[in-house]
Scaffold this motif. Structure first.
Motif, PDB file in Angstrom:
ATOM      1  N   LEU A   1     -67.494  17.325  53.578  1.00  0.00           N
ATOM      2  CA  LEU A   1     -68.542  17.588  52.590  1.00  0.00           C
ATOM      3  C   LEU A   1     -68.201  18.795  51.712  1.00  0.00           C
ATOM      4  CD1 LEU A   1     -71.599  16.963  54.927  1.00  0.00           C
ATOM      5  CD2 LEU A   1     -70.716  15.449  53.146  1.00  0.00           C
ATOM      6  N   TRP A   2     -68.548  18.688  50.441  1.00  0.00           N
ATOM      7  CA  TRP A   2     -68.304  19.768  49.475  1.00  0.00           C
ATOM      8  C   TRP A   2     -68.910  21.072  49.983  1.00  0.00           C
ATOM      9  CZ3 TRP A   2     -70.367  23.451  46.229  1.00  0.00           C
ATOM     10  CH2 TRP A   2     -69.608  23.817  45.106  1.00  0.00           C
ATOM     11  N   THR A   3     -68.164  22.147  49.795  1.00  0.00           N
ATOM     12  CA  THR A   3     -68.650  23.448  50.201  1.00  0.00           C
ATOM     13  C   THR A   3     -68.371  24.470  49.112  1.00  0.00           C
ATOM     14  OG1 THR A   3     -68.110  25.330  51.632  1.00  0.00           O
ATOM     15  CG2 THR A   3     -66.497  23.587  51.543  1.00  0.00           C
ATOM     16  N   ALA A   4     -69.287  25.408  48.947  1.00  0.00           N
ATOM     17  CA  ALA A   4     -69.101  26.458  47.948  1.00  0.00           C
ATOM     18  C   ALA A   4     -67.943  27.378  48.317  1.00  0.00           C
ATOM     19  CB  ALA A   4     -70.395  27.257  47.781  1.00  0.00           C
ATOM     20  N   ALA A   5     -67.346  27.184  49.487  1.00  0.00           N
ATOM     21  CA  ALA A   5     -66.130  27.928  49.828  1.00  0.00           C
ATOM     22  C   ALA A   5     -64.993  27.588  48.869  1.00  0.00           C
ATOM     23  CB  ALA A   5     -65.708  27.639  51.273  1.00  0.00           C
ATOM     24  N   TYR A   6     -65.128  26.480  48.151  1.00  0.00           N
ATOM     25  CA  TYR A   6     -64.111  26.119  47.152  1.00  0.00           C
ATOM     26  C   TYR A   6     -64.221  26.965  45.887  1.00  0.00           C
ATOM     27  CZ  TYR A   6     -63.706  21.668  49.790  1.00  0.00           C
ATOM     28  OH  TYR A   6     -63.516  20.712  50.748  1.00  0.00           O
ATOM     29  N   VAL A   7     -65.364  27.583  45.680  1.00  0.00           N
ATOM     30  CA  VAL A   7     -65.655  28.246  44.403  1.00  0.00           C
ATOM     31  C   VAL A   7     -65.201  29.707  44.437  1.00  0.00           C
ATOM     32  CG1 VAL A   7     -67.551  29.068  42.949  1.00  0.00           C
ATOM     33  CG2 VAL A   7     -67.586  26.733  43.856  1.00  0.00           C
ATOM     34  N   ASN A   8     -64.401  30.101  43.470  1.00  0.00           N
ATOM     35  CA  ASN A   8     -63.920  31.478  43.385  1.00  0.00           C
ATOM     36  C   ASN A   8     -64.616  32.238  42.270  1.00  0.00           C
ATOM     37  OD1 ASN A   8     -60.892  29.947  44.131  1.00  0.00           O
ATOM     38  ND2 ASN A   8     -61.761  31.525  45.443  1.00  0.00           N
TER      39      ASN A   8
ATOM     40  N   TYR B   1     -66.959  14.371  60.476  1.00  0.00           N
ATOM     41  CA  TYR B   1     -67.521  15.640  60.007  1.00  0.00           C
ATOM     42  C   TYR B   1     -68.484  16.143  61.082  1.00  0.00           C
ATOM     43  CZ  TYR B   1     -69.248  19.167  56.785  1.00  0.00           C
ATOM     44  OH  TYR B   1     -69.569  20.361  56.179  1.00  0.00           O
TER      45      TYR B   1
ATOM     46  N   LEU C   1     -72.688  29.708  52.691  1.00  0.00           N
ATOM     47  CA  LEU C   1     -72.275  29.024  51.468  1.00  0.00           C
ATOM     48  C   LEU C   1     -72.896  27.636  51.345  1.00  0.00           C
ATOM     49  CD1 LEU C   1     -68.535  30.115  51.548  1.00  0.00           C
ATOM     50  CD2 LEU C   1     -70.340  31.033  50.082  1.00  0.00           C
ATOM     51  N   TRP C   2     -73.239  27.274  50.122  1.00  0.00           N
ATOM     52  CA  TRP C   2     -73.826  25.961  49.854  1.00  0.00           C
ATOM     53  C   TRP C   2     -72.945  24.852  50.404  1.00  0.00           C
ATOM     54  CZ3 TRP C   2     -73.324  21.203  47.514  1.00  0.00           C
ATOM     55  CH2 TRP C   2     -74.499  20.549  47.131  1.00  0.00           C
ATOM     56  N   THR C   3     -73.573  23.846  50.981  1.00  0.00           N
ATOM     57  CA  THR C   3     -72.828  22.715  51.515  1.00  0.00           C
ATOM     58  C   THR C   3     -73.513  21.420  51.135  1.00  0.00           C
ATOM     59  OG1 THR C   3     -72.405  21.503  53.573  1.00  0.00           O
ATOM     60  CG2 THR C   3     -73.998  23.255  53.708  1.00  0.00           C
ATOM     61  N   ALA C   4     -72.720  20.395  50.876  1.00  0.00           N
ATOM     62  CA  ALA C   4     -73.284  19.089  50.536  1.00  0.00           C
ATOM     63  C   ALA C   4     -74.009  18.465  51.721  1.00  0.00           C
ATOM     64  CB  ALA C   4     -72.196  18.149  50.029  1.00  0.00           C
TER      65      ALA C   4
ATOM     66  N   ALA D   1     -61.142  25.790  53.952  1.00  0.00           N
ATOM     67  CA  ALA D   1     -61.534  25.424  52.593  1.00  0.00           C
ATOM     68  C   ALA D   1     -61.098  26.492  51.588  1.00  0.00           C
ATOM     69  CB  ALA D   1     -63.048  25.215  52.509  1.00  0.00           C
ATOM     70  N   TYR D   2     -60.778  27.683  52.091  1.00  0.00           N
ATOM     71  CA  TYR D   2     -60.289  28.746  51.207  1.00  0.00           C
ATOM     72  C   TYR D   2     -58.838  28.529  50.788  1.00  0.00           C
ATOM     73  CZ  TYR D   2     -64.269  31.541  53.007  1.00  0.00           C
ATOM     74  OH  TYR D   2     -65.505  32.012  53.366  1.00  0.00           O
TER      75      TYR D   2
ATOM     76  N   MET E   1     -66.734  18.531  40.631  1.00  0.00           N
ATOM     77  CA  MET E   1     -67.913  19.332  40.970  1.00  0.00           C
ATOM     78  C   MET E   1     -67.505  20.780  41.196  1.00  0.00           C
ATOM     79  SD  MET E   1     -70.823  18.773  43.859  1.00  0.00           S
ATOM     80  CE  MET E   1     -71.814  20.173  44.455  1.00  0.00           C
TER      81      MET E   1
ATOM     82  N   MET F   1     -69.025  23.820  38.999  1.00  0.00           N
ATOM     83  CA  MET F   1     -69.788  24.888  39.650  1.00  0.00           C
ATOM     84  C   MET F   1     -69.059  26.234  39.551  1.00  0.00           C
ATOM     85  SD  MET F   1     -72.684  23.844  40.480  1.00  0.00           S
ATOM     86  CE  MET F   1     -73.096  22.262  39.714  1.00  0.00           C
TER      87      MET F   1
ATOM     88  N   PRO G   1     -61.733  19.857  46.992  1.00  0.00           N
ATOM     89  CA  PRO G   1     -61.514  21.252  46.575  1.00  0.00           C
ATOM     90  C   PRO G   1     -60.986  21.399  45.149  1.00  0.00           C
ATOM     91  CG  PRO G   1     -59.837  20.554  48.160  1.00  0.00           C
ATOM     92  CD  PRO G   1     -60.869  19.471  48.121  1.00  0.00           C
TER      93      PRO G   1
END
Lengths: 245, 245, 245, 245, 245, 245
Positions: free
Chosen positions: B113-120, E112, F113-116, A117-118, B36, B40, B32
Motif C-alpha cells: 500500500l502507498w505510504t507517505a514514506a515515499y514523499v521527500n 500485506y 505517515l499517511w498510508t493507503a 520504502a525510504y 500519486m 503528493m 514509490p
C-alpha cells in the motif's frame, strides 16, 4: 564481506545528557534522510552494478554510512544519560524510555519505524545516482536543522563532521554521474513532442516554459570557484538564514 | 483549490483486457515512483514555497500528475476487464480480484500500500528540487520497464506519453534548480576539510578521489545538442539495451 | 567503523537463472527472519552494551550477517537472469521486474518492504539474547523451507552454508546467555504468587500446570552428545519431515 | 470460539488521571512487546499445531493475553480522565486527544500503529516457542520500565500482576519447549563444519569461540533453587539497578 | 476476560487442498475488511463505551469475530494442504510457503501485513457505529467476491455462514445507531450555511444539489419487506451480476 | 484532468503562530480521518463507477477535499511560524522541526505517515458510499476535538467551515445511497437463517436480539425537522458535552 573495527570513524562526545535532543537526533539514525537509509540504499543499489569503479564507490560510501550510523547511535546513547524517565523527554518519541531502556531506536525523531520504502533502487545507474545526490543533499539539510537546535559543543562537532561528509559524498556521486552520462535512462532524451510541452494547469500566472529538453548533466567542477566562500559561516545559525522555501 | 475536468489529460485505450498487466501497471499508480507519489510530493513541497514562480511550477506539475494518476487508473480499469477471477492474474497483487472488485488499488504492483514514506520534503528548495529530478528520472525508468513488457499498442501509446511528460518535468525542475542555485543548502559548500576526504573503505581497489567539492549545478541546455539523437530508438526493446547497473 | 572487502564471505553461484526462486529467496534478504533483520537487530542492540565481550560477540555476528546479506543478494541477482519479464515469475513479488530492473529488493518474498518493526531491542541483555536465539532458530527454519524447494546444486550449497552459520550463532548466543545468567530481567523470578498460577482459559481440556517458576537458563553443552546425529539427513526433504506444528 | 466475560481478569483502578502515563502505558496495549502482540502471536501459531496439549497451552495463554489487553486498555482509559486536552500530555502520542476522544489507541507509546510485523510464526514448534519465550521476557522488561516511572499505587499493582503473569507464561513455554526437544528444527544440529566456525569480524579483540554446537535446551527447574531470591526487591527502583546493556 | 472453547463457532471443512485459494481467503483473515480487523475495531471501540447495552453488543460481536477469525484460519490451514511448494500457489502471497510452514499469515491475500491503520475509533458512538456498518457491508462484499471464485462445496458453506453473520451484525449495528440517534456528533447538524452548499468542482455536468442537511438516520425495519426476496439467488454467480461501480 | 487555482477554496488566517497546534492540526492533513484520505478514497472509488451522476458526485467531493487539504496545510504552515525550534512543540510530532523545515508533514498528529491502508474501496457502490458516510462522520468528530482545543479565532473559523462541509458531503452521500438502494450488496439481505441469529457471547447480560434483518437504508430528509436545532451550540465546548462513548 563486512568487517567491523571497534574504533569509531571519528570519536564522539557530549557535554551533558539531553534526552530530548537524543530523540531529535534519532531522525538521522532511522529517519528518511538518515544514515541507515543512506547505507542501505547504496548497498542495495550496488548489488547489480557491473562497472567495478562505480560499484567500488557505492560500497565505499555505504560502508562509511554504516560507520556514521554507529557514530549517531553512540551520540544518542550518550545524550540519553542513565535515567529512564519519560518526563525528561520534552518532544519526540518515548520508546527509548518505555521500550528500549535508553538504547537508540531505529526510527525517526517521532518514533516512526525505519522502512525500506525510504530506499530508492531502479537498476538504472543514472536514476540511482540522481537519487543518491538528492539523498545526500537532504541529509545535509537535516543536519543543518539539528545543528542550530543544540548548543552542546561536542555534538555540534559531530554534526559538522557528518554534514561535511555528506557534501563529500554528494560531490563524488556527481562525478560518477558525469562519468556515466549519456547511458541508460539519460539517452534519447526529449525526442517526442510530448517532452516539449508545458501544461499551465495552475492558474492564474504562468512563469515557466519549455523548449529544449535535455537529460540531466552536472557542471564539471571549476577548481577556482570554491575558494571565495570560506569566510562565510557555513552553518546557518539565525532564523533569517533558514533555507525556507 | 482544485477543479476536475471530466476529460482525461489524454484519452486512454487498451486493445484487450490483461489483468496481469493491470497488476503490473499499478506500480505507477501507487508505487514509490508512481504518479500519486509525484503529485503528493510536489504538492506537499509547494505548501511552504514563497517564490511565486517556483510555487507555480510545482503546482502545475502536481496538477498534471493528478491527471496522470487518473490516466493510469483508467488504463488499469480497462485492463482488468469485467471478470473477477484471480486465476487470470499470473503475477502481481490479487486485491483487485478479492477486495476491490477490479477497481484499481492504491498500491504498487505487488500490493504494498502507498505510504507517505515515499514523499521527500525538506523545506530547502535545492534539496527538494534535486529530489524531484531524481523522482522524475526513476519514473521514466519504470515506464521503460513497463513499456517493454506489453505489446498492446494503445497501452504503449499511453506509456509513451507519460514517459515523455516525466522528461519534460525533469527538464523544468532542472531549470528551476539553476534559477535558485547558490541559495539555501547549496551555499557554503565544501569549506570544511572533511568535505574533501575520500575514505577508501571497500578493498581491494581504489578508483575515485575527491579534491574540490562544489555544490550541484546542472549544465545549461545547449540548443544544438539534442538533435543528433532523434534517429535512435528511445524506448529500449531488447535485452542488450537494458539499462543495467 | 565498518569496512567492506570485495570478496564475498563465501562465493555464490547458480546453475541457472530462476526468477521465481529469486523472489522466494528475497524472503531471507528483507523478510522478518532474514539477514538484514539479523544484522540490524544485533547492531542496534550492541549500541548500549557495556560488557566488552558481549558487545564484541554482537558485532562479530552483526558483521557476518551483513556479509550474508551480500551473499543472499548476489544469489538473487544471479537467479534473476538478464531479462525483464514479469511473465517468468510464477509466484512472489514483481518489483524486480517492474521497479528495480532485476536488482534485489529489500523486502520479503511477496514484496512487503523491510520494516524496523522486525527488530527487537529492550536494553536488557537477557531479553535481547533470548530474542536473538529465537531469531536464529527462525532463520534456520526459513532456510530449511527454501532448501527443499530448489534443486539447483549451487543454491543449495549456499543455503546449507547460511543455515549452518545460523546454528553457530545460536550456539554462541546461548553461551552468552549462560554467561549473564542471573542478572537483569532474569533476577528475582517468580517471587510473586501470580507467577505461579495457571489460568485454564481454553476448554475443554487441561494439560499443563505450573509450580515452580524459574528464569530461563540453557543446558550447558555436553561434548559427547552431538555425535550420534550425523548419520541423519539434516536437511528435511520429504513432506513427512516437514517440521509441522 | 471465544467468549467474553464482562468481569476483568483482575480489576484495575487508578489513584488519579495521568494522560502522559496513559500514553506511556499504551506501549503495552499496541507496542511490539505488548498484550495484543502476545495474544495474536500465540493464537496465530496455534492455528496449525497438531499436538493437543501444546495447542491447549497456546490458546490458554492467548486467551489470557486478550484479557490483559482489556486490563491495560481499561487502565489507559481511566488514566486519560475526562478532558480532551493535548496540553496535558507531556510526552507520547496525541491521538487520544485529537482522534479517538480519549479512547485507547492500538499503537505504541508514540503512536506507531500496531502491525503484524511484530508477530513471529514459522510453523516449527521449536522456533515458535523460543519466539514466545523471548517475547515474554521482553514484555517483562517493558513492564519493569513502566513500573519505575509511576507512583500511582493502583497502577503499580496492575503492572505487578501483569509482569508476574509474563513470568508464568515464560515458565510454561519453557516446559513446552523441553517437551518437544529434539524434534523439528532442533534435530540434527551442528553436523556441518560451518556450524562450528567462529568468524572474528569485529577487531581488535576476540573473546568467544565455538566448539560443540548443540540445539537449545532449557535447564529443568530445580525445586530448591527459587527460594533464596525472595528477599530481593524484584522490581528495580533506582537508576543503579537499570538492567543496562 | 476472554475464554476459549475448543469447538469452532461452526465446523469447517474443505473438499480438497487449494493453496491458491488459501492465499485468497487470507484476505478475510488479515485484510482491511477481514475478521481480525472487525474483532479489533469493535473491541477497541468498546473500551470507552459507558452505555452497558451498547458495550455488550460491541463485545458480543467482537467475540464472535474472534471466532470467525479462527474459522477462516482453520479453513486456510486445510486449504494449504501438507506440502511446502510455492509452485502450487498461482496467485497471492508466498509467505505460507517460505516463512510460516503453511501456517496462516496475518496479512491480506497478497501478504500485506495487518495494520491497526484499518481500525477506526473516534470515541463518538454515532461515528463509530457508522464505521462498523460500513465495515460489515464491505466484509459482505469481499465474501461475495471470494464465494464466486471457489467451487469447493464446503468452503462455500463456510463463506455463506460468515457472509450471513456480517448481515446480522450490520442489522444490529443499525438498530444500535437508531437507539443513540440525536446524540454526540449527530446533534446540531447543518445549522451553518456552509453545510448547505454544493461545490460543483467536476465539470462538465452537474447532477446533485443540496438543500436540507440532516444527520444520518436509518430506516426502521419493516417486518413485511424481507419476504419477497427469498427466491432470488443471493450469491451473485455470473459476470453480469458483479456489483460493479 | 485536474486544474489548480491559486486562490484557496476559502482563505485561511491565524491570529498567531502555535507550533503545538500545528502538530495537532496535522491530524487532518495526513491522519486516518483527514482531508488527504477523503480525497484519495473518493477519487480511487470513482475510477470504476459507471453511473455518471454518482461519478460526478464523487469527483466533485474529491476535488473539494484536495482543496481542503490545501487549506489545512496552509493553516499548519502559518501556525508553524518561522523558527525551527523543537522546544516550542509541547506535544505531537517533531518532524516539522527536524526534517521538513516547518513544512507540513503528510502524517497524523504524532507523525505516523499517511498510508493507503486508510482508504476503503470495494467496487460495490453501496459499501463504498457507506464507507464515505462513516468517513465524513469521523472527520466531523475530529474537527470537533480540534475546535475545542484552540482559542485562535481564525483557526476556529477555518475548522468551522471544514466541519460544515463534511456535514454537507455526508448528506450528499446519503442521498446517493438512497438512489442506489436495492442494488449490489444491498440486494437479497437476510434470506439465510444465519442472518437472523444473535450470539450472546459476552456474559452476563443480554440486551439485543435480532429478528428481521434488512439492508441499510437512510431516512429521507424531512424538510421541517432541521429547524428546531439551530439555537443549540453546535460545537461542543465543555467537558460535559464530550461525545463520549
Amino acid at each position: 564481506m563486512f568487517k567491523h573495527e571497534k574504533q569509531l570513524l571519528q570519536e564522539v562526545r557530549v557535554e551533558r545528557p539531553n534526552p530530548t535532543y537524543a530523540a531529535m537526533l534519532t531522525e538521522q539514525l532511522g529517519g528518511p534522510d538518515g544514515e541507515m537509509k543512506a547505507a542501505m540504499q547504496y548497498m542495495a543499489q550496488s548489488f547489480r552494478i557491473k562497472d567495478p569503479e562505480i560499484k567500488d564507490l557505492f560500497m565505499d560510501i555505504a560502508s562509511e554510512e554504516l560507520g556514521h550510523m554507529e557514530m549517531v547511535a553512540t551520540t544518542i546513547n550518550l545524550l540519553n544519560g542513565h535515567d529512564i524517565d519519560t518526563g525528561a523527554v520534552m518532544a519526540g518519541h518515548i520508546e527509548s524510555q518505555v521500550l528500549t531502556g535508553l538504547n537508540p531506536l531505529i526510527a525517526n525523531g517521532s518514533g516512526y519505524l525505519w522502512t525500506a520504502a525510504y530506499v530508492n533502487v531502479t537498476g538504472d545507474l543514472a536514476a540511482d545516482i540522481l537519487s543518491n545526490i538528492a539523498a545526500e543533499q537532504r541529509a545535509k539539510v537535516v543536519y543543518e536543522y539539528l545543528h542550530r537546535q543544540i548548543a552542546d559543543r561536542h555534538v555540534r562537532q559531530t554534526i559538522d563532521f557528518l554534514l561535511n561528509r555528506e557534501e563529500a559524498h554528494n560531490t563524488l556521486f556527481r562525478e560518477a554521474f558525469n562519468k556515466i552520462s549519456g547511458t541508460g535512462s539519460t539517452r534519447d532524451w526529449g525526442v517526442d513532442e510530448n517532452a516539449r510541452l508545458y501544461f499551465d494547469l495552475s492558474t492564474p500566472g504562468k512563469y515557466f516554459d519549455l523548449k529544449n529538453p535535455q537529460p540531466p548533466q552536472f557542471q564539471p567542477p571549476d577548481p577556482g570557484e570554491a575558494t571565495g566562500q570560506t569566510q562565510q559561516n557555513r552553518i546557518l545559525t539565525t532564523e533569517h538564514d533558514i533555507p525556507q522555501h
